[in-house]
Design an enzyme around this catalytic site. Structure first.
Site, mmCIF file in Angstrom:
data_model
loop_
_atom_site.group_PDB
_atom_site.id
_atom_site.type_symbol
_atom_site.label_atom_id
_atom_site.label_comp_id
_atom_site.label_asym_id
_atom_site.label_seq_id
_atom_site.Cartn_x
_atom_site.Cartn_y
_atom_site.Cartn_z
ATOM 1 N N SER A 66 51.021 59.401 36.928
ATOM 2 C CA SER A 66 50.914 60.672 37.648
ATOM 3 C C SER A 66 49.997 61.664 36.935
ATOM 4 O O SER A 66 49.395 62.526 37.568
ATOM 5 C CB SER A 66 52.296 61.294 37.858
ATOM 6 O OG SER A 66 52.914 61.547 36.622
ATOM 7 N N ASN A 78 40.759 51.068 43.734
ATOM 8 C CA ASN A 78 41.489 50.316 44.757
ATOM 9 C C ASN A 78 42.855 50.935 45.026
ATOM 10 O O ASN A 78 43.635 50.399 45.791
ATOM 11 C CB ASN A 78 41.622 48.837 44.379
ATOM 12 C CG ASN A 78 42.319 48.610 43.053
ATOM 13 O OD1 ASN A 78 42.592 49.550 42.303
ATOM 14 N ND2 ASN A 78 42.602 47.360 42.746
ATOM 15 N N ASP A 84 48.646 38.666 41.232
ATOM 16 C CA ASP A 84 49.626 37.640 41.588
ATOM 17 C C ASP A 84 49.843 36.683 40.414
ATOM 18 O O ASP A 84 49.124 36.712 39.427
ATOM 19 C CB ASP A 84 49.243 36.909 42.885
ATOM 20 C CG ASP A 84 48.003 36.053 42.751
ATOM 21 O OD1 ASP A 84 47.821 35.366 41.725
ATOM 22 O OD2 ASP A 84 47.199 36.050 43.711
ATOM 23 N N TYR A 87 47.095 34.576 38.455
ATOM 24 C CA TYR A 87 46.154 35.221 37.536
ATOM 25 C C TYR A 87 46.809 35.247 36.158
ATOM 26 O O TYR A 87 47.339 36.258 35.709
ATOM 27 C CB TYR A 87 45.837 36.638 38.024
ATOM 28 C CG TYR A 87 44.663 37.292 37.342
ATOM 29 C CD1 TYR A 87 43.362 36.897 37.614
ATOM 30 C CD2 TYR A 87 44.848 38.336 36.446
ATOM 31 C CE1 TYR A 87 42.280 37.510 37.014
ATOM 32 C CE2 TYR A 87 43.774 38.960 35.834
ATOM 33 C CZ TYR A 87 42.497 38.539 36.126
ATOM 34 O OH TYR A 87 41.415 39.153 35.529
#
Length: 146
Positions: A66, A78, A84, A87
Site C-alpha cells: 500500500s 500488470n 503459477d 514457474y
C-alpha cells in the site's frame, strides 16, 4: 490452520529472508534485490531475488504494498502478477514490472511488493439463463451513494 511448505532459492545474499508473520497479515513482503534508479516514465523489471517451488495446486498473487507508490513513485504495470506452480526452475526469478511516475531510487532490501498463495480456481461451468432473479444493487459505483 494448515501449513504449506514452499521451497525457496535466494539469488542474493543482500536481501532479508522471507518470513510469514503469524497473526499480522497473511501477505508476505518481497524486497528489491537490486538497486534501481528510474526517471519519470521509465520501465524496469526489478528483481525480487527469489525463485520458489509453490505447493501443488497453488499459485502466487503479487501486488504492490500500500505504501509503494507513496514511498517510491512506482506502479506495478500488470497491477497484479500471478505466478503459477510451473514457474519453479532455479532461474525462474520473481520480478516486479515497475513504471516510474516520478524520478525515483529503489535500494536493495526496499519492500516494494507482497504476495500470498491461493488454491487454483475450480473448474467452472457457465449456465446461461434469461434472468438471474436477484435484487439489483444499482450499478457500478453505486455503493455508498444515496
Amino acid at each position: 490452520m494448515d501449513t504449506e511448505r514452499i521451497r525457496i532459492k535466494y539469488h542474493s545474499n543482500e536481501i532479508q529472508k522471507l518470513e510469514y508473520i503469524d497473526g499480522k497479515s497473511d501477505w508476505i513482503d518481497l524486497r528489491a534485490a537490486e538497486h534501481a534508479v528510474l526517471k519519470k516514465g521509465e520501465f524496469k523489471l526489478i528483481s525480487l531475488g527469489v525463485s520458489m517451488e509453490l505447493p501443488k495446486g497453488y499459485e502466487a498473487v503479487i501486488v504492490p504494498r500500500s505504501s509503494t507508490y507513496k514511498n517510491f513513485g512506482i506502479i506495478q504495470t500488470n497491477h497484479m502478477g500471478v505466478v503459477d506452480e510451473s514457474y519453479c526452475g532455479d532461474n525462474d526469478v520473481w520480478m516486479m514490472p515497475a513504471l516510474a511516475l516520478r524520478d525515483t531510487e529503489i535500494n536493495v532490501n526496499d519492500r516494494i511488493c507482497q504476495f500470498r498463495i491461493q488454491k487454483h480456481q475450480p473448474r467452472i461451468l457457465f449456465e446461461e439463463v434469461k434472468e438471474l432473479g436477484n435484487d439489483d444493487r444499482g450499478g457500478i459505483g453505486s455503493t455508498g451513494k444515496h
